[in-house]
Write a protein that holds these residues in place. Structure first.
Motif, PDB file in Angstrom:
ATOM      1  N   ASP A  30      97.312 -49.588   0.595  1.00 57.35           N
ATOM      2  CA  ASP A  30      96.433 -50.017   1.680  1.00 57.35           C
ATOM      3  C   ASP A  30      94.987 -49.956   1.182  1.00 57.35           C
ATOM      4  N   PRO A  31      94.453 -51.080   0.687  1.00 53.33           N
ATOM      5  CA  PRO A  31      93.096 -51.052   0.149  1.00 53.33           C
ATOM      6  C   PRO A  31      92.027 -50.710   1.189  1.00 53.33           C
ATOM      7  N   ARG A  32      92.279 -51.003   2.465  1.00 49.87           N
ATOM      8  CA  ARG A  32      91.307 -50.625   3.506  1.00 49.87           C
ATOM      9  C   ARG A  32      91.219 -49.109   3.620  1.00 49.87           C
ATOM     10  N   LYS A  33      92.371 -48.453   3.546  1.00 47.31           N
ATOM     11  CA  LYS A  33      92.369 -46.985   3.570  1.00 47.31           C
ATOM     12  C   LYS A  33      91.702 -46.463   2.299  1.00 47.31           C
ATOM     13  N   GLY A  34      91.983 -47.128   1.164  1.00 45.22           N
ATOM     14  CA  GLY A  34      91.351 -46.740  -0.097  1.00 45.22           C
ATOM     15  C   GLY A  34      89.840 -46.823  -0.029  1.00 45.22           C
ATOM     16  N   TYR A  36      88.018 -46.583   2.703  1.00 47.93           N
ATOM     17  CA  TYR A  36      87.591 -45.494   3.581  1.00 47.93           C
ATOM     18  C   TYR A  36      87.545 -44.167   2.817  1.00 47.93           C
ATOM     19  N   LEU A  37      88.626 -43.858   2.080  1.00 45.55           N
ATOM     20  CA  LEU A  37      88.681 -42.602   1.327  1.00 45.55           C
ATOM     21  C   LEU A  37      87.578 -42.551   0.273  1.00 45.55           C
ATOM     22  N   TRP A  38      87.379 -43.668  -0.431  1.00 43.52           N
ATOM     23  CA  TRP A  38      86.336 -43.730  -1.453  1.00 43.52           C
ATOM     24  C   TRP A  38      84.962 -43.467  -0.842  1.00 43.52           C
ATOM     25  N   LYS A  39      84.646 -44.182   0.222  1.00 43.86           N
ATOM     26  CA  LYS A  39      83.310 -44.058   0.816  1.00 43.86           C
ATOM     27  C   LYS A  39      83.099 -42.694   1.475  1.00 43.86           C
ATOM     28  N   LYS A  40      84.134 -42.146   2.065  1.00 43.31           N
ATOM     29  CA  LYS A  40      84.011 -40.867   2.776  1.00 43.31           C
ATOM     30  C   LYS A  40      83.950 -39.686   1.813  1.00 43.31           C
ATOM     31  N   ASN A  41      84.744 -39.728   0.750  1.00 40.39           N
ATOM     32  CA  ASN A  41      84.896 -38.539  -0.083  1.00 40.39           C
ATOM     33  C   ASN A  41      84.384 -38.674  -1.518  1.00 40.39           C
ATOM     34  N   CYS A  42      84.586 -39.797  -2.149  1.00 41.98           N
ATOM     35  CA  CYS A  42      84.273 -39.940  -3.573  1.00 41.98           C
ATOM     36  C   CYS A  42      82.830 -40.389  -3.808  1.00 41.98           C
ATOM     37  N   GLN A  43      82.401 -41.339  -3.020  1.00 35.08           N
ATOM     38  CA  GLN A  43      81.113 -41.971  -3.254  1.00 35.08           C
ATOM     39  C   GLN A  43      79.946 -40.983  -3.142  1.00 35.08           C
ATOM     40  N   CYS A  81      87.193 -32.124  -6.637  1.00 37.48           N
ATOM     41  CA  CYS A  81      86.720 -32.667  -5.363  1.00 37.48           C
ATOM     42  C   CYS A  81      87.788 -32.520  -4.290  1.00 37.48           C
ATOM     43  N   MET A  82      88.169 -33.638  -3.753  1.00 34.42           N
ATOM     44  CA  MET A  82      89.161 -33.673  -2.678  1.00 34.42           C
ATOM     45  C   MET A  82      90.564 -33.704  -3.269  1.00 34.42           C
ATOM     46  N   LYS A  83      91.496 -33.216  -2.522  1.00 41.46           N
ATOM     47  CA  LYS A  83      92.903 -33.280  -2.931  1.00 41.46           C
ATOM     48  C   LYS A  83      93.548 -34.473  -2.241  1.00 41.46           C
ATOM     49  N   TYR A  84      93.994 -35.407  -3.040  1.00 40.26           N
ATOM     50  CA  TYR A  84      94.610 -36.615  -2.508  1.00 40.26           C
ATOM     51  C   TYR A  84      96.098 -36.630  -2.812  1.00 40.26           C
ATOM     52  N   SER A  85      96.842 -37.254  -1.941  1.00 35.93           N
ATOM     53  CA  SER A  85      98.259 -37.481  -2.213  1.00 35.93           C
ATOM     54  C   SER A  85      98.360 -38.631  -3.204  1.00 35.93           C
ATOM     55  N   HIS A  90      96.828 -44.268  -4.856  1.00 44.10           N
ATOM     56  CA  HIS A  90      97.228 -45.677  -4.974  1.00 44.10           C
ATOM     57  C   HIS A  90      96.356 -46.571  -4.087  1.00 44.10           C
ATOM     58  N   ASP A  91      96.045 -46.077  -2.894  1.00 44.17           N
ATOM     59  CA  ASP A  91      95.189 -46.847  -1.998  1.00 44.17           C
ATOM     60  C   ASP A  91      93.791 -47.015  -2.607  1.00 44.17           C
ATOM     61  N   ILE A  92      93.244 -45.937  -3.157  1.00 43.56           N
ATOM     62  CA  ILE A  92      91.922 -46.000  -3.781  1.00 43.56           C
ATOM     63  C   ILE A  92      91.974 -46.920  -5.003  1.00 43.56           C
ATOM     64  N   GLN A  93      93.028 -46.786  -5.811  1.00 40.18           N
ATOM     65  CA  GLN A  93      93.174 -47.639  -6.984  1.00 40.18           C
ATOM     66  C   GLN A  93      93.206 -49.111  -6.580  1.00 40.18           C
ATOM     67  N   HIS A  94      93.937 -49.430  -5.544  1.00 38.37           N
ATOM     68  CA  HIS A  94      94.053 -50.815  -5.107  1.00 38.37           C
ATOM     69  C   HIS A  94      92.692 -51.341  -4.634  1.00 38.37           C
TER      70      HIS A  94
END
Length: 110
Positions: A30-34, A36-43, A81-85, A90-94
């Motif tokens: 799910d690239p939309r979830k990816g 969200y996760l990127w912008k919320k936690n990684c960026q 950083c954050m612990k991801y499943s 996969h969502d972030i990668q996509h």
């Protein structure tokens, strides 16, 4: 070349492209979830002057993003950083792949 030969060659390239894109992160990514996760936690750490250094989807090509995730650099980085499943990764990668430098829609704004 005959028209039938050209059509066969075009079909082969189409399916190679289709399957290589699907292999990036699986059908269930799910690239939309990816995003969200990127912008919320990684960026937050991946900006100019921060420890993670500037990083965005368009800082790498699609192949470079695939290599990054396949070599487990993302897994090593997330230990700090954050612990991801696995699904989250996969969502972030996509998302990163879909908006890489050489994609049809590179992500130009953070």
């Amino acid at each position: 070349m005959k028209t039938k030969e050209i059509a066969k060659i075009a079909s082969v390239f189409f399916f190679i492209g289709l399957f290589s894109t699907m292999a990036v992160a699986g059908d269930d990514a799910d690239p939309r979830k990816g995003k969200y996760l990127w912008k919320k936690n990684c960026q937050t750490c991946h900006i100019e002057g921060e420890e993670g250094g500037k990083l965005s989807p368009s800082t790498k090509t699609q192949q470079q993003w695939n290599s990054f995730f396949e070599s487990d650099h993302a897994g090593q980085a997330q230990e700090r950083c954050m612990k991801y499943s696995e699904n989250d990764l996969h969502d972030i990668q996509h998302y990163m792949y879909d908006h890489a430098l050489d994609s049809d829609q590179p992500e130009t704004c953070s």
